[in-house]
Write a protein that holds these residues in place. Structure first.
Motif, short mmCIF file in Angstrom:
data_model
loop_
_atom_site.label_atom_id
_atom_site.label_comp_id
_atom_site.label_asym_id
_atom_site.label_seq_id
_atom_site.Cartn_x
_atom_site.Cartn_y
_atom_site.Cartn_z
N HIS A 152 -37.66 -5.61 -2.68
CA HIS A 152 -38.64 -5.55 -1.59
C HIS A 152 -37.94 -5.56 -0.24
O HIS A 152 -36.89 -6.18 -0.08
CB HIS A 152 -39.59 -6.75 -1.67
N TYR A 153 -38.56 -4.87 0.74
CA TYR A 153 -38.02 -4.85 2.11
C TYR A 153 -38.97 -5.51 3.09
O TYR A 153 -38.78 -5.44 4.30
CB TYR A 153 -37.72 -3.40 2.51
N ALA A 154 -40.00 -6.13 2.58
CA ALA A 154 -40.95 -6.91 3.38
C ALA A 154 -41.73 -7.78 2.41
O ALA A 154 -41.80 -7.49 1.21
CB ALA A 154 -41.90 -6.00 4.16
N VAL A 155 -42.30 -8.85 2.92
CA VAL A 155 -43.16 -9.72 2.10
C VAL A 155 -44.59 -9.43 2.51
O VAL A 155 -45.02 -9.77 3.61
CB VAL A 155 -42.83 -11.20 2.31
N ARG A 156 -45.33 -8.77 1.63
CA ARG A 156 -46.72 -8.42 1.95
C ARG A 156 -47.69 -9.45 1.34
O ARG A 156 -48.68 -9.80 1.97
CB ARG A 156 -47.04 -7.02 1.43
N LYS A 157 -47.40 -9.90 0.12
CA LYS A 157 -48.24 -10.90 -0.51
C LYS A 157 -47.33 -11.99 -1.07
O LYS A 157 -46.64 -11.79 -2.06
CB LYS A 157 -49.08 -10.28 -1.64
N ILE A 248 -26.37 -14.33 -10.11
CA ILE A 248 -27.52 -15.17 -9.77
C ILE A 248 -28.73 -14.67 -10.56
O ILE A 248 -29.11 -13.50 -10.46
CB ILE A 248 -27.83 -15.10 -8.26
N GLU A 249 -29.32 -15.54 -11.35
CA GLU A 249 -30.54 -15.16 -12.06
C GLU A 249 -31.65 -14.91 -11.05
O GLU A 249 -31.85 -15.72 -10.12
CB GLU A 249 -30.95 -16.26 -13.04
N ALA A 250 -32.36 -13.79 -11.20
CA ALA A 250 -33.37 -13.44 -10.21
C ALA A 250 -34.43 -12.53 -10.80
O ALA A 250 -34.14 -11.66 -11.63
CB ALA A 250 -32.73 -12.76 -9.01
N ASP A 251 -35.67 -12.75 -10.36
CA ASP A 251 -36.79 -11.85 -10.70
C ASP A 251 -37.08 -10.89 -9.56
O ASP A 251 -37.61 -9.80 -9.78
CB ASP A 251 -38.05 -12.67 -10.99
N HIS A 252 -36.75 -11.31 -8.33
CA HIS A 252 -37.03 -10.49 -7.15
C HIS A 252 -35.86 -10.57 -6.16
O HIS A 252 -35.24 -11.63 -6.00
CB HIS A 252 -38.29 -10.98 -6.43
N LEU A 253 -35.63 -9.43 -5.50
CA LEU A 253 -34.69 -9.39 -4.39
C LEU A 253 -35.48 -8.96 -3.15
O LEU A 253 -36.11 -7.90 -3.14
CB LEU A 253 -33.56 -8.39 -4.65
N ILE A 254 -35.44 -9.79 -2.12
CA ILE A 254 -36.05 -9.44 -0.83
C ILE A 254 -34.91 -9.16 0.13
O ILE A 254 -34.22 -10.07 0.58
CB ILE A 254 -36.94 -10.57 -0.29
N ALA A 255 -34.67 -7.88 0.43
CA ALA A 255 -33.55 -7.48 1.29
C ALA A 255 -34.05 -7.28 2.71
O ALA A 255 -34.84 -6.36 2.98
CB ALA A 255 -32.92 -6.19 0.75
N LEU A 256 -33.63 -8.14 3.60
CA LEU A 256 -34.08 -8.10 5.00
C LEU A 256 -32.87 -7.88 5.89
O LEU A 256 -32.39 -8.78 6.58
CB LEU A 256 -34.82 -9.40 5.34
N TYR A 257 -32.37 -6.65 5.86
CA TYR A 257 -31.17 -6.29 6.62
C TYR A 257 -31.49 -5.74 8.00
O TYR A 257 -30.59 -5.34 8.73
CB TYR A 257 -30.38 -5.23 5.84
#
Length: 358
Positions: A152-157, A248-257
């Protein structure tokens, strides 16, 4: 608002003002246009009204809107949209204005979008924020297939991250803010940044460090090297660190570059552009082309302040000059909104129709 006029085989929308940008400033401009008796259409390249507020930080609190002690960016957009309703300005989303041409015979402007809409308008208002902008994406071949579901590149929900393992990548305000905001929602949060110095506000940096010390989140210094999703679902992220590598165990990556900003076609309209912004005269925030105005972040002038409330002020003054282009033979007399019977009837009538009671 606006009316269709035939022009050869084309269907042309005739209006007083075309507002380019459906962010907070563009939405307020549509309301203010209605107050002044101007018809308008709004055009925005994004698929949802709200501009950068919705695209980048919909749930982030805003504290500097007059008479509103605090609201989220999404709430601000919802309230501005509600404020516009009595004037019902058409909003054309998911299309970009590609051409703006002066019609010498009529002294009006012809505005065209990449999806075939054509406007005949007295004035054009640029309220396009940073122009066309896109997030800097994760430069890994496997990232694209995971976008939307796991990258994701933004958090919408925010709710979609509940009870999941989240990696937030980046070192600016947005990355640190969301790493903090997801506490209590995500099962585990890891903030990944390429160096141990952050570009965020100092108070936010200290809060992140306190959260890490309290084991509310982890901080990993390094760069993302691989996304592991063997079945199409993200399972872990490889991070290259100074000491080697870690998974790193992860379900989601939020990339805010951050964003890559581009004025796009606006740069080719013959306006006075300075360092990616459009220069204006602060008397009415008019550009070097008579009848084209720039307000909000896209406008530049001495002592410019990039604040939403500044954009509101700029739009209000710009539309008063736009009125003279739409109705050159008509002098508008200023009336305070409290004493404007027509405005009061329209707004209160609209509220009554929707069952809104004070």
């Amino acid at each position: 608002m606006g009316e269709e006029a035939a022009s050869g085989n084309e269907s042309v929308l005739r209006t007083d003002v075309v507002i380019i940008g459906a962010g907070p400033v563009g939405l307020f401009a549509a309301f203010e246009a209605g107050v002044l008796g101007l018809s308008c259409h709004i055009v925005d390249a994004l698929e949802e009204a709200g501009g950068q507020c919705i695209e980048l930080y919909p749930e982030k609190p805003i504290f500097d809107i007059p008479a509103v002690p605090v609201c989220t960016a999404r709430q601000l957009v919802e309230r501005l949209t509600e404020q516009c309703k009595p004037f019902a300005p058409p909003i054309h989303l998911g299309q970009r204005v590609t051409k703006v041409e002066r019609q010498e015979q009529t002294q009006r402007w012809r505005v065209a979008t990449d999806r075939g809409l054509i406007f005949d308008t007295a004035a054009v208002m640029l309220a396009a924020g940073n122009g066309a902008f896109v997030p800097q994406r994760v430069g890994l071949p496997e990232a694209q297939a995971l976008e939307g579901g796991h990258v994701h590149y933004a958090v919408r929900k925010r709710a979609m991250f509940d009870d999941t393992r989240v990696v937030v990548a980046g070192g600016g305000d947005s990355a640190l803010d969301w790493a903090l905001a997801l506490r209590g929602h995500a099962r585990h949060i890891t903030l990944v940044h390429r160096r141990d110095a952050f570009r965020a506000a100092e108070a936010t940096v200290q809060e992140v460090k306190r959260a890490a010390a309290a084991r509310e989140l982890d901080i990993v210094i390094g760069t993302i090297a691989a996304l592991n999703a063997p079945d199409g679902a993200l399972q872990s992220i490889d991070v290259k660190t100074i000491g080697g590598a870690t998974a790193i165990e992860a379900d989601h990556l939020i990339a805010l570059y951050g964003l890559v900003a581009d004025l796009g076609p606006i740069a080719d309209w013959g306006l006075d552009v300075r360092a990616g912004r459009v220069a204006v005269d602060t008397s009415y925030y008019e550009t070097s082309a008579p009848g084209i105005f720039a307000v909000g972040d896209i406008a530049v002038y001495p002592n410019k302040q990039k604040l939403i409330l500044s954009g509101f002020h700029e739009a209000s003054l710009a539309l008063r000059k736009a009125y003279s282009y739409a109705y050159p033979d008509k002098k508008r007399v200023h009336v305070h909104s409290s004493y404007d019977a027509t405005l009061s009837e329209r707004i209160l009538g609209s509220q009554a129709a929707e069952g809104v009671h004070s």
